[in-house]
Motif scaffolding. Structure first.
Motif, PDB file in Angstrom:
ATOM      1  N   VAL A   1       0.903  -1.361   0.271  1.00  0.00           N
ATOM      2  CA  VAL A   1       0.026   0.126  -0.155  1.00  0.00           C
ATOM      3  C   VAL A   1       0.856   1.290  -0.076  1.00  0.00           C
ATOM      4  CG1 VAL A   1      -1.831   1.253   1.179  1.00  0.00           C
ATOM      5  CG2 VAL A   1      -1.698  -1.214   1.103  1.00  0.00           C
ATOM      6  N   GLU A   2       0.615   2.025  -0.871  1.00  0.00           N
ATOM      7  CA  GLU A   2       1.508   3.346  -0.768  1.00  0.00           C
ATOM      8  C   GLU A   2       0.387   4.622  -0.217  1.00  0.00           C
ATOM      9  OE1 GLU A   2       3.730   5.478  -4.617  1.00  0.00           O
ATOM     10  OE2 GLU A   2       1.434   6.111  -4.793  1.00  0.00           O
ATOM     11  N   ILE A   3       0.817   5.262   0.568  1.00  0.00           N
ATOM     12  CA  ILE A   3       0.121   6.207   1.204  1.00  0.00           C
ATOM     13  C   ILE A   3       0.486   7.601   1.220  1.00  0.00           C
ATOM     14  CG2 ILE A   3      -0.865   7.194   3.507  1.00  0.00           C
ATOM     15  CD1 ILE A   3       0.446   3.431   3.558  1.00  0.00           C
ATOM     16  N   LYS A   4       0.072   8.655   0.406  1.00  0.00           N
ATOM     17  CA  LYS A   4       0.387   9.754   0.018  1.00  0.00           C
ATOM     18  C   LYS A   4      -0.194  10.556   1.147  1.00  0.00           C
ATOM     19  CE  LYS A   4       0.307  11.120  -4.316  1.00  0.00           C
ATOM     20  NZ  LYS A   4      -0.143  11.919  -5.564  1.00  0.00           N
ATOM     21  N   ILE A   5       0.668  11.635   1.716  1.00  0.00           N
ATOM     22  CA  ILE A   5       0.003  12.456   2.687  1.00  0.00           C
ATOM     23  C   ILE A   5       0.288  13.834   2.149  1.00  0.00           C
ATOM     24  CG2 ILE A   5       0.195  13.314   5.066  1.00  0.00           C
ATOM     25  CD1 ILE A   5       1.022  10.558   5.688  1.00  0.00           C
ATOM     26  N   VAL A   6      -0.816  14.882   2.054  1.00  0.00           N
ATOM     27  CA  VAL A   6      -0.682  16.132   1.473  1.00  0.00           C
ATOM     28  C   VAL A   6      -1.078  17.239   2.541  1.00  0.00           C
ATOM     29  CG1 VAL A   6      -0.850  15.249  -0.742  1.00  0.00           C
ATOM     30  CG2 VAL A   6      -2.922  15.907   0.570  1.00  0.00           C
ATOM     31  N   ASP A   7      -0.840  18.312   2.454  1.00  0.00           N
ATOM     32  CA  ASP A   7      -1.383  19.364   3.191  1.00  0.00           C
ATOM     33  C   ASP A   7      -2.345  20.162   2.631  1.00  0.00           C
ATOM     34  OD1 ASP A   7      -0.304  21.105   1.456  1.00  0.00           O
ATOM     35  OD2 ASP A   7       1.442  21.898   2.551  1.00  0.00           O
ATOM     36  N   ASP A   8      -2.959  21.149   3.337  1.00  0.00           N
ATOM     37  CA  ASP A   8      -3.981  21.726   2.915  1.00  0.00           C
ATOM     38  C   ASP A   8      -4.212  22.334   1.540  1.00  0.00           C
ATOM     39  OD1 ASP A   8      -5.714  21.492   5.248  1.00  0.00           O
ATOM     40  OD2 ASP A   8      -5.187  23.050   5.915  1.00  0.00           O
ATOM     41  N   ARG A   9      -2.836  22.468   1.146  1.00  0.00           N
ATOM     42  CA  ARG A   9      -2.654  23.218  -0.185  1.00  0.00           C
ATOM     43  C   ARG A   9      -2.270  22.072  -1.352  1.00  0.00           C
ATOM     44  NH1 ARG A   9       1.340  28.111   1.262  1.00  0.00           N
ATOM     45  NH2 ARG A   9       2.529  27.472  -0.515  1.00  0.00           N
ATOM     46  N   GLY A  10      -2.512  20.808  -0.885  1.00  0.00           N
ATOM     47  CA  GLY A  10      -2.145  19.709  -1.877  1.00  0.00           C
ATOM     48  C   GLY A  10      -0.609  19.389  -2.044  1.00  0.00           C
ATOM     49  N   ARG A  11       0.207  19.950  -1.232  1.00  0.00           N
ATOM     50  CA  ARG A  11       1.482  19.476  -1.604  1.00  0.00           C
ATOM     51  C   ARG A  11       1.916  18.280  -0.618  1.00  0.00           C
ATOM     52  NH1 ARG A  11       4.340  24.926   1.082  1.00  0.00           N
ATOM     53  NH2 ARG A  11       2.655  24.156   2.482  1.00  0.00           N
ATOM     54  N   VAL A  12       2.853  17.555  -1.244  1.00  0.00           N
ATOM     55  CA  VAL A  12       3.022  16.240  -0.630  1.00  0.00           C
ATOM     56  C   VAL A  12       4.049  16.419   0.242  1.00  0.00           C
ATOM     57  CG1 VAL A  12       4.016  14.030  -1.223  1.00  0.00           C
ATOM     58  CG2 VAL A  12       2.581  14.910  -2.873  1.00  0.00           C
ATOM     59  N   ILE A  13       3.635  15.927   1.783  1.00  0.00           N
ATOM     60  CA  ILE A  13       4.436  16.215   2.704  1.00  0.00           C
ATOM     61  C   ILE A  13       5.149  15.028   3.103  1.00  0.00           C
ATOM     62  CG2 ILE A  13       3.122  18.167   3.787  1.00  0.00           C
ATOM     63  CD1 ILE A  13       2.388  16.084   6.050  1.00  0.00           C
ATOM     64  N   SER A  14       4.511  13.771   2.827  1.00  0.00           N
ATOM     65  CA  SER A  14       5.135  12.418   2.976  1.00  0.00           C
ATOM     66  C   SER A  14       4.687  11.601   2.031  1.00  0.00           C
ATOM     67  CB  SER A  14       4.938  11.856   4.632  1.00  0.00           C
ATOM     68  OG  SER A  14       5.480  12.945   5.693  1.00  0.00           O
ATOM     69  N   LEU A  15       5.708  10.607   1.647  1.00  0.00           N
ATOM     70  CA  LEU A  15       5.148   9.490   0.980  1.00  0.00           C
ATOM     71  C   LEU A  15       5.728   8.046   1.521  1.00  0.00           C
ATOM     72  CD1 LEU A  15       3.767   8.545  -2.061  1.00  0.00           C
ATOM     73  CD2 LEU A  15       6.285   8.640  -2.824  1.00  0.00           C
ATOM     74  N   CYS A  16       4.862   7.214   2.053  1.00  0.00           N
ATOM     75  CA  CYS A  16       5.089   6.336   2.847  1.00  0.00           C
ATOM     76  C   CYS A  16       4.606   4.918   1.931  1.00  0.00           C
ATOM     77  CB  CYS A  16       4.174   6.109   4.075  1.00  0.00           C
ATOM     78  SG  CYS A  16       4.357   7.735   4.923  1.00  0.00           S
ATOM     79  N   LYS A  17       5.122   3.681   2.242  1.00  0.00           N
ATOM     80  CA  LYS A  17       4.933   2.400   1.817  1.00  0.00           C
ATOM     81  C   LYS A  17       4.549   1.420   3.147  1.00  0.00           C
ATOM     82  CE  LYS A  17       8.242   1.638  -0.747  1.00  0.00           C
ATOM     83  NZ  LYS A  17       9.106   1.100  -1.629  1.00  0.00           N
ATOM     84  N   LEU A  18       3.546   0.711   3.061  1.00  0.00           N
ATOM     85  CA  LEU A  18       3.152  -0.419   4.000  1.00  0.00           C
ATOM     86  C   LEU A  18       3.022  -1.728   3.480  1.00  0.00           C
ATOM     87  CD1 LEU A  18       2.421  -1.002   6.984  1.00  0.00           C
ATOM     88  CD2 LEU A  18       0.168  -0.412   6.203  1.00  0.00           C
ATOM     89  N   THR A  19       3.650  -2.788   4.028  1.00  0.00           N
ATOM     90  CA  THR A  19       3.601  -4.022   3.232  1.00  0.00           C
ATOM     91  C   THR A  19       2.697  -4.720   4.452  1.00  0.00           C
ATOM     92  OG1 THR A  19       5.739  -4.181   2.465  1.00  0.00           O
ATOM     93  CG2 THR A  19       4.610  -6.131   2.717  1.00  0.00           C
ATOM     94  N   ASN A  20       1.511  -4.998   3.845  1.00  0.00           N
ATOM     95  CA  ASN A  20       0.481  -5.776   4.816  1.00  0.00           C
ATOM     96  C   ASN A  20       0.469  -7.380   4.669  1.00  0.00           C
ATOM     97  OD1 ASN A  20      -0.414  -3.779   6.142  1.00  0.00           O
ATOM     98  ND2 ASN A  20      -1.721  -3.078   4.608  1.00  0.00           N
ATOM     99  N   TYR A  21       0.501  -8.270   5.602  1.00  0.00           N
ATOM    100  CA  TYR A  21       0.494  -9.710   5.443  1.00  0.00           C
ATOM    101  C   TYR A  21      -0.909  -9.973   5.840  1.00  0.00           C
ATOM    102  CZ  TYR A  21       1.425 -14.504   6.012  1.00  0.00           C
ATOM    103  OH  TYR A  21       1.583 -15.698   5.774  1.00  0.00           O
ATOM    104  N   ILE A  22      -1.558 -10.863   4.651  1.00  0.00           N
ATOM    105  CA  ILE A  22      -2.810 -11.101   5.012  1.00  0.00           C
ATOM    106  C   ILE A  22      -2.863 -12.646   5.489  1.00  0.00           C
ATOM    107  CG2 ILE A  22      -5.141 -11.596   3.750  1.00  0.00           C
ATOM    108  CD1 ILE A  22      -3.843  -8.814   3.608  1.00  0.00           C
ATOM    109  N   LEU A  23      -3.607 -12.716   6.591  1.00  0.00           N
ATOM    110  CA  LEU A  23      -3.618 -13.873   7.537  1.00  0.00           C
ATOM    111  C   LEU A  23      -4.778 -14.586   7.367  1.00  0.00           C
ATOM    112  CD1 LEU A  23      -2.144 -12.603  10.593  1.00  0.00           C
ATOM    113  CD2 LEU A  23      -1.190 -14.432   9.279  1.00  0.00           C
ATOM    114  N   ALA A  24      -4.905 -16.000   7.223  1.00  0.00           N
ATOM    115  CA  ALA A  24      -6.110 -16.623   7.260  1.00  0.00           C
ATOM    116  C   ALA A  24      -6.364 -16.674   8.754  1.00  0.00           C
ATOM    117  CB  ALA A  24      -5.860 -18.120   6.642  1.00  0.00           C
ATOM    118  N   LYS A  25      -7.760 -16.817   8.866  1.00  0.00           N
ATOM    119  CA  LYS A  25      -8.268 -16.759  10.530  1.00  0.00           C
ATOM    120  C   LYS A  25      -8.325 -18.270  10.867  1.00  0.00           C
ATOM    121  CE  LYS A  25     -10.476 -12.328  11.086  1.00  0.00           C
ATOM    122  NZ  LYS A  25     -11.787 -11.859  11.232  1.00  0.00           N
TER     123      LYS A  25
END
Length: 138
Positions: free
Chosen positions: A114-138
């Motif tokens: 998952v890519e997460i783009k974080i912007v301020d009120d003016r639409g400027r990118v302040i942070s760009l993040c990546k999260l790897t998620n593991y999908i587990l069977a219950k």
């Protein structure tokens, strides 16, 4: 209430008495492969020098990244666990709101990126993040 509004309400309701509530994070929009949340920038999330703390930014990103995967799976059969997180902080913020948008850029059977783009009120990118998620069977 529409299905989208119902899902947003459910996401926001599950966050009572959690870090999301402490940081005043609110889910505001969603789709099949994305999720959006906002967080105010104020004294709750400042570093000692009066700017947004990178850790608070990362908390917002994680708050969007894991549920983005949750929206893409059958929660009766699977659960989501973040296993790797990275963030590049590109600019500072002193006030206003920041908005995080998480989008799945790889959707495998057991791994989501998952890519997460974080912007301020003016639409400027302040942070760009990546999260790897593991999908587990219950």
């Amino acid at each position: 209430m529409t299905e989208k509004e119902t899902k947003l309400q459910a996401l926001n309701d599950m966050c009572k008495n959690t870090l999301n509530e402490t940081l005043q994070i609110t889910y505001t929009d969603l789709g099949e492969d994305y999720l959006v949340a906002t967080m105010p920038v104020n004294e709750r999330v400042y570093q000692p020098d009066g700017i947004l703390n990178g850790g608070a930014t990362m908390a917002l990103a994680e708050t969007v990244g894991s549920p983005t995967s949750m929206l893409a799976i059958d929660l009766n059969k699977f659960s989501v666990r973040g296993i790797e997180f990275s963030a590049n902080h590109l600019r500072s913020v002193k006030h206003g709101n920041i908005t995080a948008t998480g989008k799945i850029i790889h959707k495998g059977k057991t791994i989501h990126l998952v890519e997460i783009k974080i912007v301020d009120d003016r639409g400027r990118v302040i942070s760009l993040c990546k999260l790897t998620n593991y999908i587990l069977a219950k």
